[in-house]
Scaffold this active site. Structure first.
Site, PDB file in Angstrom:
ATOM      1  CG  ASP A 200       7.737 -17.913 -24.296  1.00  0.00           C
ATOM      2  OD1 ASP A 200       6.597 -17.649 -23.878  1.00  0.00           O
ATOM      3  OD2 ASP A 200       8.071 -19.041 -24.675  1.00  0.00           O
ATOM      4  CG  HIS A 201       3.018 -13.906 -24.053  1.00  0.00           C
ATOM      5  ND1 HIS A 201       3.076 -14.466 -25.298  1.00  0.00           N
ATOM      6  CD2 HIS A 201       1.867 -14.348 -23.503  1.00  0.00           C
ATOM      7  CE1 HIS A 201       2.009 -15.202 -25.494  1.00  0.00           C
ATOM      8  NE2 HIS A 201       1.252 -15.157 -24.425  1.00  0.00           N
TER       9      HIS A 201
ATOM     10  CG  HIS B 244       4.155 -20.226 -25.495  1.00  0.00           C
ATOM     11  ND1 HIS B 244       4.891 -19.067 -25.415  1.00  0.00           N
ATOM     12  CD2 HIS B 244       3.259 -20.024 -26.493  1.00  0.00           C
ATOM     13  CE1 HIS B 244       4.457 -18.218 -26.339  1.00  0.00           C
ATOM     14  NE2 HIS B 244       3.478 -18.778 -27.001  1.00  0.00           N
TER      15      HIS B 244
END
Ligand code: NAP
Length: 489
Positions: free
Chosen positions: A173-174, A236
């Site tokens: 999950d950047h 996110h």
């Protein structure tokens, strides 16, 4: 900067958008900073017939497009470690050669980045296992979307687990790789100042906003089946909420952190048919203006006469535990909003009593604003005396706590950090299987409630902050959304 161990990074989907726009530029930047041993290899895999040379041409062009001021000689030496392997993940042909190629370089870390549609994960994982490429030196990286509900996420997780031990699975999950998110950990747990205030006695509420100005781009087919809740909140926004709300972990060890995040997810107050109507708002954009020009509405973008997909969602979430009882976490995300901004706002409580004369002006509550994009940074808003002679007037000013500019440090892209963490085998910033499943367990009843409610998503004009119901969601609690499109974060 510490050089990582020797590795082969195989990017399945090496010719795709994510690989070209994010992964390869990120690897180039780490290479240019001297963190990658030159004997390492990056191997792009896709079905298209290609050669090392023509693949390198594409990578060269991607770096030129996405990396500012890349040095031509450094790009050429980076490209020498880039290779291409034509392979169809769903067919057996070519896999023995692929296996032999990888096994010819023993004693290195092997990273398999599955930058393809999730429908290929099982085919790829099965073949990696069949060819003995799932040993202790292997790591597999998977991207969102991990399913579209709990049942489908469980299937994907089972498929991956049939080939790889959980210790080797990196669910990316950047947002977790962003500098500001790590700064949140440093601020909370590297200082004595914040933690005593980090609870329902001192914090009034938390806001998490992830706003996009773009519309569907080319993702219509995927997006119309997903929507904002699945595409953004399930991963996110909930991950950010966990980082704010978790208890201090015993260490930064991956499982210590992930255990605490899991407890937060499991403490989320359920939203279902009984309360979805008051705790959630879903919207869909109509024609309007964005990025300085007129833009069509969602249905025109999609090319369909009707759709109930949410392109905006606002949620009043609550973490039902001792620390956070009664503190709302307002989440909002959407497409075609006025600004591209992601931020977390921790709004502290009002002072209990003011000693100042009315002429001093209002006393604004303290706010800690963590901005993840576009300009990453952390600001603590404080009240001070307005400088200068005259009466005592109060002024709200930000204390800049990021210091990146002061030290002349450039902020790395999240993928730079995360890709090297994969090589290092550091799972701290990656989601564990049970976290993903717990997040779906909270999201699924919201989806079910929306499905049974015949009301369509509320329309909002492109270029505005979503439907008016999203404003009402927070204002009926006597609060307002932080003005995210100004630069005062
Ligand atoms: P994309 O542009 O459609 O690329 C897909 C890649 O997979 C291409 O390289 C394609 O090349 C390859 N491929 C397709 N079928 C294959 C097969 N049978 N065997 C081997 N390779 C195959 O997709 P993307 O946007 O890069 O996204 C990749 C994944 O990351 C998706 O799951 C997406 O949801 C996720 N993701 C993307 C982004 C983003 O910014 N793009 C952000 C977050 C998550 P060939 O057709 O030549 O085989």
């Amino acid at each position: 900067m510490k050089v990582v161990d020797l590795f082969d990074l195989v990017i399945f989907g090496g010719t795709g958008d994510l690989a070209m726009r994010k992964l390869l530029p990120a690897m180039y930047r780490r290479y240019a900073d001297g963190q990658i041993p030159p004997d390492s290899r990056i191997i792009g895999v896709a079905r298209t017939r290609d050669t090392d040379e023509s693949y390198r041409d594409s990578v060269r062009a991607a770096i030129a497009q996405h990396v500012k001021n890349a040095d031509a000689a450094t790009v050429e030496s980076f490209l020498a470690m880039v290779h291409y392997f034509g392979l169809d993940a769903t067919q057996d042909a070519g896999w023995s050669e692929f296996e032999a190629n990888l096994k010819s370089r023993a004693g290195r870390v092997r990273v398999f980045y599955l930058s393809t549609s999730p429908s290929l994960f099982v085919a790829i994982c099965n073949r990696l296992r069949a060819h003995g490429l799932n040993g202790d030196d292997a790591r597999v990286v998977i991207e969102k979307p991990i399913g579209s509900d709990l049942a489908s996420a469980t299937v994907i997780n089972n498929d991956v687990a049939s080939a790889f031990d959980e210790r080797h699975v990196f669910r990316i999950d950047h947002y977790l790789g962003k500098e500001t998110v790590q700064n949140l950990l440093a601020l909370r747990f590297g200082n004595v100042l914040f933690e005593p205030l980090w609870n329902a006695r001192r914090i009034d509420h938390v806001q998490i906003t992830v706003a996009e100005t773009v519309g569907l781009e080319k993702r219509g087919a995927y997006y119309d089946n997903a929507g904002a809740l699945r595409d953004m909140v399930q991963n996110h926004l909930l991950q950010l909420l966990c980082m704010v709300a978790m208890e201090p972990p015993a260490s930064l060890d991956a499982d210590a952190v992930r255990d605490e995040k899991l407890k937060v997810l499991r403490s989320l107050k359920p939203i279902d048919q009984n309360n979805a109507i008051i705790s959630t708002v879903r919207g869909q954009y109509r024609a309007g203006a964005s990025n300085g020009g007129a833009v069509p509405g969602y249905l025109e973008d999609l090319g369909k006469p009707a759709s109930n997909t949410d392109t905006f969602v606002a949620i009043k979430a609550e973490v039902d535990n001792w620390r956070w009882a009664g503190v709302p976490f307002y989440l909002r995300t959407g497409k075609r909003l006025p600004a591209r901004v992601s931020e977390i706002v921790i709004q502290f409580k009002q002072i209990p009593h003011s000693i100042f004369a009315p002429s001093a002006g209002p006393v604004a509550p303290n706010k800690l604003v963590l901005r993840l994009q576009p300009d990453e940074g952390v600001k603590l808003w404080l009240m001070i005396k307005s400088p200068g002679p005259g009466g005592l007037r109060l002024q709200e000013v930000p204390l800049d706590m990021s210091f990146a500019e002061a030290f002349g440090v450039s902020q790395p892209d999240a993928y730079e950090r995360l890709l090297l963490d994969v090589v290092r085998g550091n799972l701290t910033l990656f989601m564990r299987r049970d976290e993903v499943e717990a997040a779906w367990s909270w999201v699924d009843p919201i989806l079910a409630a929306w499905k049974t409610n015949p009301e369509a998503p509320k329309p909002y004009t492109a270029g505005t902050w979503g439907p008016s119901a999203a404003v009402a969601l927070i204002e009926r609690d006597g609060r307002t959304w932080h003005d995210a499109d100004t630069n005062d974060a």
